[in-house]
Design a protein around this motif. Structure first.
Motif, PDB file in Angstrom:
ATOM      1  N   HIS A 177       0.927  -1.059   0.054  1.00  0.00           N
ATOM      2  CA  HIS A 177      -0.001   0.102   0.135  1.00  0.00           C
ATOM      3  C   HIS A 177       0.980   1.287   0.115  1.00  0.00           C
ATOM      4  CE1 HIS A 177      -3.280   2.563   0.612  1.00  0.00           C
ATOM      5  NE2 HIS A 177      -3.000   3.127   1.890  1.00  0.00           N
ATOM      6  N   LEU A 178       2.051   1.221   0.565  1.00  0.00           N
ATOM      7  CA  LEU A 178       2.840   2.396   0.902  1.00  0.00           C
ATOM      8  C   LEU A 178       3.295   2.758  -0.533  1.00  0.00           C
ATOM      9  CD1 LEU A 178       4.283   4.364   2.230  1.00  0.00           C
ATOM     10  CD2 LEU A 178       6.052   2.777   2.761  1.00  0.00           C
ATOM     11  N   MET A 179       3.880   1.483  -1.161  1.00  0.00           N
ATOM     12  CA  MET A 179       4.301   1.656  -2.580  1.00  0.00           C
ATOM     13  C   MET A 179       3.347   2.299  -3.695  1.00  0.00           C
ATOM     14  SD  MET A 179       5.692  -1.169  -5.404  1.00  0.00           S
ATOM     15  CE  MET A 179       3.772  -1.714  -5.476  1.00  0.00           C
ATOM     16  N   ASP A 180       1.927   1.804  -3.427  1.00  0.00           N
ATOM     17  CA  ASP A 180       0.950   2.343  -4.389  1.00  0.00           C
ATOM     18  C   ASP A 180       0.869   3.895  -4.248  1.00  0.00           C
ATOM     19  OD1 ASP A 180       0.683  -0.225  -5.614  1.00  0.00           O
ATOM     20  OD2 ASP A 180      -0.981  -0.789  -4.131  1.00  0.00           O
ATOM     21  N   ILE A 181       0.750   4.345  -2.963  1.00  0.00           N
ATOM     22  CA  ILE A 181       0.604   5.730  -2.726  1.00  0.00           C
ATOM     23  C   ILE A 181       1.734   6.522  -3.053  1.00  0.00           C
ATOM     24  CG2 ILE A 181      -1.120   5.283  -0.957  1.00  0.00           C
ATOM     25  CD1 ILE A 181       0.727   5.988   1.136  1.00  0.00           C
ATOM     26  N   LEU A 182       2.837   6.080  -2.690  1.00  0.00           N
ATOM     27  CA  LEU A 182       4.042   7.031  -3.151  1.00  0.00           C
ATOM     28  C   LEU A 182       4.143   7.060  -4.690  1.00  0.00           C
ATOM     29  CD1 LEU A 182       6.718   6.147  -0.597  1.00  0.00           C
ATOM     30  CD2 LEU A 182       5.102   7.942  -0.612  1.00  0.00           C
ATOM     31  N   THR A 183       3.750   6.028  -5.489  1.00  0.00           N
ATOM     32  CA  THR A 183       3.603   6.030  -6.800  1.00  0.00           C
ATOM     33  C   THR A 183       3.042   7.153  -7.400  1.00  0.00           C
ATOM     34  OG1 THR A 183       4.532   3.750  -6.830  1.00  0.00           O
ATOM     35  CG2 THR A 183       3.547   4.551  -8.922  1.00  0.00           C
ATOM     36  N   ALA A 184       1.524   7.150  -6.991  1.00  0.00           N
ATOM     37  CA  ALA A 184       0.497   7.878  -7.302  1.00  0.00           C
ATOM     38  C   ALA A 184       0.240   9.249  -6.946  1.00  0.00           C
ATOM     39  CB  ALA A 184      -0.843   7.168  -7.078  1.00  0.00           C
ATOM     40  N   CYS A 185       1.337   9.715  -5.673  1.00  0.00           N
ATOM     41  CA  CYS A 185       1.465  11.061  -5.259  1.00  0.00           C
ATOM     42  C   CYS A 185       1.515  11.984  -6.360  1.00  0.00           C
ATOM     43  CB  CYS A 185       1.922  10.964  -3.967  1.00  0.00           C
ATOM     44  SG  CYS A 185       3.972  10.902  -4.202  1.00  0.00           S
ATOM     45  N   ARG A 186       1.012  13.245  -5.942  1.00  0.00           N
ATOM     46  CA  ARG A 186       1.223  14.380  -6.814  1.00  0.00           C
ATOM     47  C   ARG A 186       1.852  15.528  -6.011  1.00  0.00           C
ATOM     48  NH1 ARG A 186       2.106  10.736  -9.726  1.00  0.00           N
ATOM     49  NH2 ARG A 186       1.352  10.173 -11.538  1.00  0.00           N
ATOM     50  N   ALA A 187       2.441  16.449  -6.892  1.00  0.00           N
ATOM     51  CA  ALA A 187       2.734  17.618  -5.957  1.00  0.00           C
ATOM     52  C   ALA A 187       1.604  18.473  -5.392  1.00  0.00           C
ATOM     53  CB  ALA A 187       3.506  18.821  -6.991  1.00  0.00           C
ATOM     54  N   GLY A 188       1.801  18.906  -4.110  1.00  0.00           N
ATOM     55  CA  GLY A 188       0.878  19.493  -3.119  1.00  0.00           C
ATOM     56  C   GLY A 188      -0.019  18.308  -2.224  1.00  0.00           C
ATOM     57  N   ASP A 189       0.424  17.121  -2.370  1.00  0.00           N
ATOM     58  CA  ASP A 189      -0.371  16.155  -1.718  1.00  0.00           C
ATOM     59  C   ASP A 189       0.307  16.169  -0.260  1.00  0.00           C
ATOM     60  OD1 ASP A 189      -1.018  13.611  -4.137  1.00  0.00           O
ATOM     61  OD2 ASP A 189      -1.869  15.745  -3.579  1.00  0.00           O
ATOM     62  N   LYS A 190      -0.748  16.166   0.569  1.00  0.00           N
ATOM     63  CA  LYS A 190      -0.140  15.842   2.148  1.00  0.00           C
ATOM     64  C   LYS A 190      -0.932  14.778   2.780  1.00  0.00           C
ATOM     65  CE  LYS A 190       0.692  18.356   6.435  1.00  0.00           C
ATOM     66  NZ  LYS A 190       0.448  19.586   7.214  1.00  0.00           N
ATOM     67  N   PHE A 191      -0.495  13.834   3.120  1.00  0.00           N
ATOM     68  CA  PHE A 191      -1.311  12.651   3.768  1.00  0.00           C
ATOM     69  C   PHE A 191      -0.454  11.784   4.750  1.00  0.00           C
ATOM     70  CE2 PHE A 191       0.996  11.275  -0.100  1.00  0.00           C
ATOM     71  CZ  PHE A 191       1.521  10.472   0.082  1.00  0.00           C
ATOM     72  N   GLN A 192      -1.000  10.887   5.327  1.00  0.00           N
ATOM     73  CA  GLN A 192      -0.400  10.070   6.424  1.00  0.00           C
ATOM     74  C   GLN A 192      -0.283   8.610   5.941  1.00  0.00           C
ATOM     75  OE1 GLN A 192      -2.000  10.425  10.338  1.00  0.00           O
ATOM     76  NE2 GLN A 192      -1.646  12.773  10.212  1.00  0.00           N
ATOM     77  N   ALA A 193       0.683   7.821   6.118  1.00  0.00           N
ATOM     78  CA  ALA A 193       0.968   6.428   5.996  1.00  0.00           C
ATOM     79  C   ALA A 193       1.202   5.612   6.953  1.00  0.00           C
ATOM     80  CB  ALA A 193       1.512   6.170   4.649  1.00  0.00           C
ATOM     81  N   ALA A 194       0.683   4.468   7.121  1.00  0.00           N
ATOM     82  CA  ALA A 194       1.164   3.503   8.416  1.00  0.00           C
ATOM     83  C   ALA A 194       1.487   2.070   7.748  1.00  0.00           C
ATOM     84  CB  ALA A 194       0.285   3.480   9.399  1.00  0.00           C
ATOM     85  N   PHE A 195       2.736   1.696   8.220  1.00  0.00           N
ATOM     86  CA  PHE A 195       3.251   0.518   7.774  1.00  0.00           C
ATOM     87  C   PHE A 195       3.849  -0.211   9.030  1.00  0.00           C
ATOM     88  CE2 PHE A 195       7.576   1.200   7.211  1.00  0.00           C
ATOM     89  CZ  PHE A 195       7.474   2.503   7.120  1.00  0.00           C
ATOM     90  N   SER A 196       3.843  -1.559   9.007  1.00  0.00           N
ATOM     91  CA  SER A 196       4.352  -2.302  10.298  1.00  0.00           C
ATOM     92  C   SER A 196       5.830  -3.072   9.758  1.00  0.00           C
ATOM     93  CB  SER A 196       3.631  -3.407  10.616  1.00  0.00           C
ATOM     94  OG  SER A 196       2.487  -2.941  11.318  1.00  0.00           O
ATOM     95  N   ASN A 197       6.798  -3.085  10.487  1.00  0.00           N
ATOM     96  CA  ASN A 197       7.982  -3.676  10.350  1.00  0.00           C
ATOM     97  C   ASN A 197       8.540  -4.233  11.610  1.00  0.00           C
ATOM     98  OD1 ASN A 197       9.205  -1.342  11.833  1.00  0.00           O
ATOM     99  ND2 ASN A 197       9.823  -0.537   9.864  1.00  0.00           N
ATOM    100  N   GLU A 198      10.005  -4.501  11.478  1.00  0.00           N
ATOM    101  CA  GLU A 198      10.526  -5.299  12.689  1.00  0.00           C
ATOM    102  C   GLU A 198      10.483  -4.366  13.615  1.00  0.00           C
ATOM    103  OE1 GLU A 198      13.640  -3.501  10.129  1.00  0.00           O
ATOM    104  OE2 GLU A 198      12.093  -4.872   9.852  1.00  0.00           O
ATOM    105  N   ARG A 199      10.537  -2.944  13.730  1.00  0.00           N
ATOM    106  CA  ARG A 199      10.548  -2.116  14.750  1.00  0.00           C
ATOM    107  C   ARG A 199       8.916  -1.715  15.304  1.00  0.00           C
ATOM    108  NH1 ARG A 199      11.630   2.822  13.143  1.00  0.00           N
ATOM    109  NH2 ARG A 199      11.571   2.828  11.242  1.00  0.00           N
ATOM    110  N   GLY A 200       8.038  -2.304  14.745  1.00  0.00           N
ATOM    111  CA  GLY A 200       6.725  -1.977  15.165  1.00  0.00           C
ATOM    112  C   GLY A 200       6.120  -1.365  14.155  1.00  0.00           C
TER     113      GLY A 200
END
Length: 456
Positions: A177-200
């Protein structure tokens, strides 16, 4: 700037050009005079002789100019190729050849030095800006419309949990999901994204801007970790709620307890004294239980201000382990302690941090009690060390039953508990103490339950 050298070069080429033009003009004049005079004139002083001479010299002069032009052009192209390939050994002889060749070579060598200096200064500026980017706490990622990464700093790699980041598709290893939103983002966008890894769980705030460099459109992503901000807002909200609850409940329970104690002293009643006593004892015990319940929550909002000092972790951890063993003597657990280096020192409030360590050790031992057959050898590992940023970390892990993911999301929320007689504020107080101490506490997902205390 040496204007004399440029003047000499200009005069040299002006001289050659004038010679060529004069030769052509003289040939034209001689041919004109030849046709105007009598055809019987054939001596050396006739216009025909000089016309033929100048006509023969004209192509030789032009050929001479062309050869000189090609020779100098090859030198210039050779110099540009050398500069493009970072060949700093290029040098034209300034002592051999004719004077005009030496003058030309000196000029080319000077131009090469200027271009090398400009290129070197540009490379140094780029390195300087890269060092600045690596010093900021904001992750920076620059990518084109095809997803190729042109620039990133160390903070971006740390936030995304990547060691190598050359294309946005590599984020599929972190979160699709993070890959998709960074691929589709455009100038002026401001958003939040959450994902999990070994650090939590990582919560990112992302801002997007753009720029066009060398006719190529680039997007600039600014990444910020907002976990701390979210945690602080959550804790502040619970603190305000707890203060309201304690105020209202204390006002209601205190008079009930006082009244029940007074009634217990009365001896005159229409009903039996035994019945009165049993009823009032029930009211009294209930009220006192509520008072104890509220008092435990009040502790969460009244954590004292930390008074940090330096202390050795080795002796401190050993004391905490002995205290935990004394509190739970009938629960066998093997403790493994690793302090690296052996004289590791922590700057914090020792009394407050002891509450955090004891609470984590108590939870680990209770996990064994809740599931006695979960592991053949019950062990609790305590590891303290410094990371690359010189922050002190303390890891406490046990091989008891793992915390389910749906429960792990709520364990730091005040009042949340899965224990029958638990208050639900142990981990909440631990997190608040770590916040006040300038650090944080987190749960690392895995086969073993591992809590990490980080002191910045």
């Amino acid at each position: 700037m040496d204007f004399k050298k440029y003047k000499d070069i200009n005069q040299y080429y002006i001289f050659r050009t004038v010679i060529s033009l004069l030769t052509a003009v003289a040939a034209g004049i001689m041919w004109t005079l030849f046709f105007l005079k009598s055809p019987e004139s054939h001596g050396l002083d006739t216009p025909l002789f000089w016309a033929v001479c100048f006509t023969v010299l004209l192509p030789l002069t032009v050929r001479w100019q062309q050869r000189l032009y090609r020779r100098h052009t090859r030198k210039v192209l050779f110099m540009l190729d050398a500069i493009e390939n970072n060949d700093t050994a290029i040098h034209f002889s300034e002592t051999d050849g004719t004077e005009d060749s030496r003058l030309m070579n000196r000029s080319l060598n000077r131009v090469a030095r200027i271009l090398y200096n400009v290129k070197s200064e540009t490379a140094q500026q780029e390195k300087y800006y890269e060092l600045i980017l690596d010093c900021v706490n904001t992750g920076i990622v620059v990518l084109n419309d095809n997803g190729a990464i042109y620039q990133k700093n160390n903070e971006a790699l740390h936030l995304l949990g990547l060691e190598v980041f050359t294309h946005v598709r590599q984020l599929s290893r972190v979160d699709n999901h993070l890959m998709d939103i960074l691929t589709a983002c455009r100038a002026g966008d401001k958003f939040q994204a959450a994902f999990s890894n070994e650090r939590g769980t990582v919560n990112l705030s992302i801002r997007v801007s753009d720029i066009t460099v060398r006719r190529e459109h680039l997007r600039i992503l600014a990444l910020n970790d907002i976990n701390n901000e979210l945690d602080e807002k959550e804790i502040d909200s619970w603190i305000r709620l707890t203060r309201v609850l304690t105020h209202e409940i204390m006002n209601a329970v205190t008079p009930i307890t006082s009244l029940s104690d007074t009634l217990l002293e009365l001896t005159e009643a229409k009903i039996s004294k035994e019945e009165i006593r049993n009823g009032l004892q029930t009211i009294s015990s209930t009220g006192k239980g509520l008072l104890a319940f509220v008092e435990s929550y009040r502790r969460f909002t009244r954590i004292p201000t930390p008074e940090p000092s330096l202390f050795y972790l080795k002796g401190f951890i050993s004391r905490m382990v002995e205290l935990a063993r004394h509190q739970y003597p009938y629960t066998p657990a093997c403790f493994h302690i690793s302090i690296v280096p052996d004289d590791l020192i922590l700057y914090a409030d020792e009394n407050l941090i002891s509450q955090v360590i004891i609470n984590l050790l108590k939870n680990a031992i209770q996990a064994f009690e809740m599931s006695p057959s979960a592991a053949d050898e019950k062990h609790i590992d305590i590891r303290a060390y410094c990371n690359e940023a010189e922050a002190v970390l303390i890891e406490i892990s046990n091989n008891g039953p793992a915390i389910p993911p749906d429960i792990a999301e709520h364990i730091f929320i005040p009042f949340f508990t899965t224990k029958e007689n638990g208050s639900g504020i142990g981990l909440s107080i631990s997190r608040q103490i770590m916040r006040l101490s300038g650090g944080n506490i987190s749960l690392i997902p895995g086969k073993e339950t591992t809590f990490v205390l980080k002191f910045n």
